[in-house]
Scaffold this motif. Structure first.
Motif, mmCIF file in Angstrom:
data_model
loop_
_atom_site.group_PDB
_atom_site.id
_atom_site.type_symbol
_atom_site.label_atom_id
_atom_site.label_comp_id
_atom_site.label_asym_id
_atom_site.label_seq_id
_atom_site.Cartn_x
_atom_site.Cartn_y
_atom_site.Cartn_z
ATOM 1 N N LEU A 236 8.225 -8.629 -2.241
ATOM 2 C CA LEU A 236 7.454 -9.817 -1.884
ATOM 3 C C LEU A 236 7.147 -10.665 -3.117
ATOM 4 N N ALA A 237 6.846 -9.997 -4.223
ATOM 5 C CA ALA A 237 6.574 -10.729 -5.464
ATOM 6 C C ALA A 237 7.811 -11.510 -5.902
ATOM 7 N N ALA A 238 8.972 -10.892 -5.773
ATOM 8 C CA ALA A 238 10.213 -11.569 -6.159
ATOM 9 C C ALA A 238 10.489 -12.771 -5.251
ATOM 10 N N VAL A 239 10.280 -12.590 -3.954
ATOM 11 C CA VAL A 239 10.528 -13.672 -2.994
ATOM 12 C C VAL A 239 9.622 -14.867 -3.261
ATOM 13 N N HIS A 240 8.367 -14.587 -3.585
ATOM 14 C CA HIS A 240 7.385 -15.658 -3.753
ATOM 15 C C HIS A 240 7.207 -16.097 -5.213
ATOM 16 N N GLY A 241 7.943 -15.497 -6.117
ATOM 17 C CA GLY A 241 7.869 -15.900 -7.514
ATOM 18 C C GLY A 241 6.567 -15.539 -8.190
ATOM 19 N N LEU A 242 6.051 -14.337 -7.891
ATOM 20 C CA LEU A 242 4.787 -13.890 -8.462
ATOM 21 C C LEU A 242 5.009 -12.713 -9.403
ATOM 22 N N ALA A 243 4.046 -12.510 -10.302
ATOM 23 C CA ALA A 243 4.076 -11.362 -11.206
ATOM 24 C C ALA A 243 3.559 -10.116 -10.490
ATOM 25 N N LEU A 244 3.616 -8.989 -11.185
ATOM 26 C CA LEU A 244 3.124 -7.719 -10.652
ATOM 27 C C LEU A 244 1.938 -7.232 -11.475
ATOM 28 N N THR A 245 1.008 -6.527 -10.815
ATOM 29 C CA THR A 245 -0.044 -5.812 -11.522
ATOM 30 C C THR A 245 -0.086 -4.383 -10.992
ATOM 31 N N GLY A 246 -0.914 -3.550 -11.631
ATOM 32 C CA GLY A 246 -1.018 -2.172 -11.175
ATOM 33 C C GLY A 246 -2.183 -1.451 -11.803
ATOM 34 N N GLY A 247 -2.768 -0.529 -11.063
ATOM 35 C CA GLY A 247 -3.870 0.256 -11.592
ATOM 36 C C GLY A 247 -4.272 1.369 -10.651
ATOM 37 N N SER A 248 -5.072 2.278 -11.172
ATOM 38 C CA SER A 248 -5.439 3.478 -10.420
ATOM 39 C C SER A 248 -6.503 3.225 -9.374
ATOM 40 N N ASP A 249 -7.358 2.204 -9.569
ATOM 41 C CA ASP A 249 -8.560 2.001 -8.748
ATOM 42 C C ASP A 249 -9.523 3.167 -8.982
ATOM 43 N N TYR A 250 -9.623 3.569 -10.229
ATOM 44 C CA TYR A 250 -10.461 4.709 -10.622
ATOM 45 C C TYR A 250 -11.934 4.415 -10.364
ATOM 46 N N HIS A 251 -12.628 5.390 -9.731
ATOM 47 C CA HIS A 251 -14.069 5.307 -9.488
ATOM 48 C C HIS A 251 -14.825 6.518 -10.024
ATOM 49 N N GLY A 252 -14.126 7.427 -10.690
ATOM 50 C CA GLY A 252 -14.788 8.644 -11.162
ATOM 51 C C GLY A 252 -15.067 9.599 -10.030
#
Length: 288
Positions: A236-252
C-alpha cells in the motif's frame, strides 16, 4: 557484530506505559536500540526527560506522540515523529483531549462500581503514578483485585467498545489529526493499520483521503502485524507513494509479551526505514 535495533513506537509513564522516560531509554541502551521514538498517547510530557537521558547514554531519541482519531469504523491511530515538544497548538489540543480522558475515566470507574466492583478512582490514579491516566490503569487495578486474570480480559469484557463499562472517547477526525501534526512539523504515520480487520479497500481509501493533508508514512513493522499484514502495508505504501515506519508499541508491564525493539521476538525494523524517513524530511525542508 552485535545487532542493533530501531524502535519508532514506544510508550512511557507519561501516558500508559510502565517505564518512566528515563527507564525506557536505559532499557533501550541495554537492548541495543540505537534510535527510539517516544510516542505517548496525547502528550509529549515525557520527551524532555527521554531526550536528556538519550544524550547521556548515546541513544538517539525522536520526540513524538500518538493521536487517536475517530472514523465511521472505529478509532485509528496516528504517530507524529520529530515533533517540537513546545508546539503551542498541539499542546493546547492534547491538553483538551487529556481533560476529557480524565472525565471519561471517572465515568468508567462509576460504571464498574455500579456493576458491583470494589474500585475507586484514587486507586486508578495510584496505579498510573505520574503518567496520564488511561484504561490500562483501570484494568490493572481490576487484575490486582482478582476480578480478572489479565488486562486483556478486562478490555474484552468491560473496556472495549461495546464493553459493559465502556465510555466513548473524544477524538479528532483523521483529517484534523493529520493536519494538526503536520502543522507542528511532524512526520505523520498511520500506526498498526491492520490490527482492526478493516478491508484492503477501506485502508487504501483512507490513505488516499489523508495523503493530501500530509500523511507521510505507514507503520508496516509492528508487534501485532504478521508477515501478511506487513507485506500488505509495504504494498500500500508503494502504491500511494508513502514511506514506511515501524516499532514495537512497547508499554512495559502493561503489555509484558512485547519487548522493546523486538516486539514479540521476531520484530525487526530495518535501519533503512529510519534513513528513508530522514531523507523524506530533508526533501520537505524539515529538521532531523
Amino acid at each position: 557484530m552485535t545487532r542493533t535495533y530501531i524502535d519508532l513506537h514506544t510508550h512511557s509513564t507519561a501516558s500508559d506505559g510502565s517505564d518512566s522516560p528515563e527507564e525506557l531509554i536505559k532499557l533501550a541502551k541495554k537492548s541495543n536500540v540505537t534510535t527510539l521514538a517516544l510516542t505517548d498517547h496525547d502528550t509529549v510530557a515525557g520527551v524532555e526527560e527521554a531526550v536528556e537521558t538519550g544524550n547521556e547514554l548515546g541513544v538517539d531519541v525522536i520526540p513524538g506522540c500518538e493521536l487517536g482519531v475517530k472514523t465511521d469504523f472505529g478509532e485509528i491511530h496516528l504517530l507524529g515523529l520529530w515533533l517540537d515538544p513546545k508546539a503551542s497548538r498541539l499542546q493546547k489540543v492534547m491538553g483538551e483531549l487529556r481533560e476529557y480522558r480524565a472525565s471519561r475515566n471517572k465515568i468508567i470507574v462509576e460504571k464498574l462500581q455500579a456493576l458491583g466492583m470494589d474500585i475507586t478512582y484514587g486507586e486508578v490514579l495510584e496505579a498510573a503514578g505520574d503518567g496520564s491516566v488511561g484504561r490500562p490503569h483501570i484494568a490493572q487495578v481490576l487484575v490486582n483485585k482478582k476480578y480478572f486474570k489479565s488486562v486483556k480480559n478486562v478490555f474484552e469484557e468491560m473496556l472495549c467498545d461495546g464493553g459493559k463499562a465502556y465510555a466513548p472517547k473524544k477524538v479528532l477526525s483523521p483529517v484534523d489529526g493529520v493536519k494538526l501534526l503536520k502543522e507542528e512539523g511532524a512526520t505523520v504515520s498511520w500506526a498498526h493499520m491492520c490490527i482492526h480487520g478493516q478491508s484492503t479497500e477501506y485502508l487504501s481509501d483512507m490513505i488516499a483521503t489523508l495523503k493530501p493533508y500530509g500523511l507521510d508514512a505507514l507503520e508496516a513493522y509492528h508487534s501485532e502485524h504478521g508477515d501478511a499484514s506487513t507485506r500488505l502495508v509495504v504494498e500500500l505504501a508503494a502504491v500511494h507513494g508513502l514511506a514506511l515506519t515501524g516499532g514495537s508499541d512497547y508499554h512495559g508491564a502493561v503489555k509484558p509479551n512485547i519487548a522493546l525493539g523486538r516486539g514479540k521476538g521476531g520484530l525487526y525494523v530495518p535501519h533503512s526505514v529510519l534513513d528513508n524517513l530522514k531523507e523524506l524530511r530533508r526533501k520537505q525542508g524539515l529538521p532531523v
